[in-house]
Design a protein around this motif. Structure first.
Motif, short mmCIF file in Angstrom:
data_model
loop_
_atom_site.label_atom_id
_atom_site.label_comp_id
_atom_site.label_asym_id
_atom_site.label_seq_id
_atom_site.Cartn_x
_atom_site.Cartn_y
_atom_site.Cartn_z
N HIS A 29 -14.80 78.84 47.22
CA HIS A 29 -14.82 78.28 45.86
C HIS A 29 -14.05 79.15 44.88
O HIS A 29 -13.41 78.63 43.96
CB HIS A 29 -16.27 78.04 45.42
N ARG A 71 -21.33 78.12 45.93
CA ARG A 71 -20.63 77.40 44.87
C ARG A 71 -21.10 77.86 43.49
O ARG A 71 -20.29 78.11 42.59
CB ARG A 71 -20.87 75.90 45.04
N SER A 109 -18.68 80.46 51.63
CA SER A 109 -18.70 79.46 50.56
C SER A 109 -18.26 80.08 49.23
O SER A 109 -17.48 79.48 48.48
CB SER A 109 -20.11 78.86 50.43
N ASP A 135 -15.31 66.34 53.56
CA ASP A 135 -14.72 65.97 52.27
C ASP A 135 -14.34 67.19 51.43
O ASP A 135 -13.41 67.14 50.64
CB ASP A 135 -15.72 65.13 51.43
N TRP A 136 -15.14 68.28 51.53
CA TRP A 136 -14.85 69.44 50.66
C TRP A 136 -14.40 70.66 51.46
O TRP A 136 -14.07 71.69 50.87
CB TRP A 136 -16.09 69.80 49.80
N CYS A 137 -14.36 70.52 52.79
CA CYS A 137 -14.00 71.69 53.61
C CYS A 137 -12.83 71.36 54.54
O CYS A 137 -12.81 71.78 55.70
CB CYS A 137 -15.23 72.16 54.38
N MET A 196 -23.79 68.46 50.88
CA MET A 196 -22.54 69.17 51.22
C MET A 196 -22.37 69.28 52.73
O MET A 196 -21.28 69.06 53.27
CB MET A 196 -22.53 70.57 50.59
N ARG A 243 -10.24 78.58 45.62
CA ARG A 243 -9.78 77.26 45.14
C ARG A 243 -9.62 77.24 43.62
O ARG A 243 -8.86 76.43 43.09
CB ARG A 243 -10.76 76.18 45.58
#
Ligand SMILES: Cc1cc2nc3c(=O)[nH]c(=O)nc-3n(C[C@H](O)[C@H](O)[C@H](O)COP(=O)(O)OP(=O)(O)OC[C@H]3O[C@@H](n4cnc5c(N)ncnc54)[C@H](O)[C@@H]3O)c2cc1C
Length: 363
Positions: free
Chosen positions: A16, A335, A12, A69-71, A63, A19
Motif C-alpha cells: 500500500h 492498509r 500489505s 482485484d487488489w493484488c 480483501m 502504490r
C-alpha cells in the motif's frame, strides 16, 4: 521506507505504501510469508476474532476473497463458506451465547441456532451438539500461497524485495545492519511477528511479546466429510476440508519451541487432544489418517490487542503485528497503517503501543 519482516502485515503495508508512491524496501531474513503467515490454519473467521477486531476482520475478509482485484491477480484460494462454533455442554452453550452476543454487537452476523439446524448446515456434525453459533460470513484460505500471491504485486508496485536478508540491528538515522550490507532508510516499519520484541529493542524500546507455539494437523485426502469451518465454543478447534479432500485440524494447541529455535517438536498430548476433539465434532474423522503435523509461531501482546502505530519517542518509526487471528485481518491492518504513515486519517483506528510500554513501567 524500510519494512522489516515480510509476513502478511509487512507485505500489505509495503504494497500500500509503494502504490501511494513511496520508495519501499521490504526485507526478510528468509523467503516472504514463510513464518506464521505461510503456515497458519488459513481460517478467515469472525467467531475466533476478538470483538474489538471484528470491524477490521470484516473488511479484510472481503480483501482475501477478492484478492485478485487488489493484488494483481494473486490469490490464496480464498473460499467462502458458513462457520459454526459448536457447544457440546451447557457450560459451553452459555459461553457461546455470550460470545455471539458481543461479536454481533461488533458487527459480525452471528446467530445462535439449534443442534438440529446446525446439522442441516453441517451434515457431518456430531449429534451431540446442543447449539451452535452460525456465521454465514466465514471461510478459509490456503496460507502456503500467501507469499506467492503477494510477490508479483509487490514487484509490480516497485517494492525492492530483499529475501534472505536478515536485519541484525538499526543505527540512528536509520542505518540497517543487514546480511546484505548496510542499508539506509528515512523511515522504518517493524513487522517481525514474534520477533518484534527484539526489533523494538534495536530502537531502544522495550515491548514484551509473548510467543505461542501453535500446532496443526492435516489428514490424508478423504471423500467429503464436512462443508463448513467448524470450531467449538472453548476455541480449541478449527476444522475445515479443502477441495483436495484433506482436512486441516487446528485450534491453538501448543507444541514445543521458542522464538530463538523456532518450532522444535510436536507435543503428543496436544496432538491427541486436538484430533480426539476433531473426531468428536465430526465423527467421520475417526476414519482419517493423519499425514503431517507442524508448528508455527504466533505473537501476542500483554493485553492481546494488536501493536499497530508509531513507535513512541522514535520519529518516523512504526510497528505492526500481534493481531489475534492475524491472518484474517492482516491485509486490512497493513492498509490502515499505510494510510497513517502517508499522513491520511486511517479508515479505522490504529492500536498504538504506548499502552503496552506504560504497563511495563508500572509493573
Ligand atoms: C500455526 C498457526 C495457525 C494460525 N491460524 C490462524 C488462522 O487460522 N486464522 C488467522 O486469522 N490467524 C491464524 N494465525 C495467526 C496468523 O498466522 C498471524 O497472526 C499472522 O500471520 C502474523 O503475521 P505477521 O506478518 O505479523 O508475522 P509473520 O508472518 O511471522 O512475519 C514476520 C516476518 O518477520 C521476519 N523476520 C523476523 N526477524 C527478522 C529479522 N531479524 N530480519 C528480517 N526479517 C525478520 C520473519 O522471517 C517473518 O517472515 C495462526 C498462526 C499460527 C502460527
Amino acid at each position: 521506507m524500510a519494512v522489516i519482516g515480510a509476513g502478511v502485515m509487512g507485505c500489505s503495508t509495503a504494497l500500500h505504501l509503494a502504490r501511494a508512491g513511496m520508495k519501499v524496501l521490504l526485507l526478510d531474513r528468509g523467503p516472504i510469508c514463510r513464518e506464521a503467515s505461510g503456515v497458519n490454519a488459513g481460517t478467515l473467521t469472525m467467531q475466533m476474532t476478538r470483538a474489538a477486531l471484528i470491524p477490521y476482520a470484516l473488511r479484510a475478509y472481503e480483501m482475501w476473497l477478492r484478492m485478485g482485484d487488489w493484488c494483481d491477480g494473486g490469490h490464496v484460494l480464498g473460499t467462502a463458506c458458513p462457520g459454526l462454533s459448536v457447544a457440546f455442554t451447557e457450560q459451553e452453550a452459555a459461553m457461546l451465547e455470550e460470545r455471539a452476543r458481543i461479536r454481533r454487537q461488533a458487527g459480525a452476523p452471528i446467530e445462535i441456532v439449534s443442534g438440529v439446524r446446525a446439522r442441516e448446515i453441517e451434515p457431518g456434525l456430531s449429534e451431540k451438539a446442543l447449539i451452535a453459533g452460525h456465521c454465514p460470513m466465514d471461510g478459509f484460505a490456503s496460507a502456503y500461497l500467501t507469499g506467492r500471491a503477494f510477490r508479483p504485486a509487490l514487484l509490480n508496485a516497485g517494492v525492492d524485495l530483499r529475501e534472505d536478508c536478515a536485519v541484525r540491528g538499526i543505527d540512528a538515522g536509520f542505518t540497517l545492519d543487514t546480511a546484505q550490507g548496510r542499508l539506509d532508510a528515512a523511515r522504518v516499519v517493524l513487522s517481525g511477528g514474534v520477533w518484534l520484541e527484539e526489533m523494538a529493542g534495536w530502537l531502544g524500546v522495550t515491548l514484551p511479546i509473548k510467543t505461542l507455539i501453535n500446532q496443526l494437523v492435516v489428514t490424508e485426502r478423504m471423500a467429503p466429510v464436512m462443508r463448513t469451518v467448524l470450531g467449538v465454543a472453548s476455541g480449541l478447534l478449527s476444522l475445515k476440508q479443502y477441495a483436495n479432500g484433506t482436512v486441516l485440524i487446528g485450534g491453538g494447541w501448543q507444541g514445543i519451541g521458542d522464538r530463538t529455535r523456532g518450532g522444535i517438536a510436536v507435543k503428543p498430548e496436544s496432538f491427541l487432544g486436538n484430533v480426539r476433539l476433531a473426531a468428536h465434532a465430526v465423527p467421520a474423522l475417526r476414519e482419517a489418517r493423519v499425514v503431517r503435523a507442524w508448528l508455527g509461531l504466533e505473537s501476542e501482546t500483554a493485553d492481546a490487542l494488536p501493536a499497530i502505530g508509531p513507535i513512541p519517542g522514535v520519529p518516523d518509526a512504526w510497528i505492526i503485528g500481534c493481531v489475534h487471528s492475524g491472518y484474517t485481518s492482516g491485509p486490512y491492518m497493513g492498509r490502515i497503517l499505510a494510510q497513517a504513515i502517508l499522513g491520511e486519517a486511517p479508515e479505522l483506528p490504529l492500536f498504538p503501543i504506548d499502552r503496552l510500554l506504560a504497563q511495563e513501567k508500572a509493573a
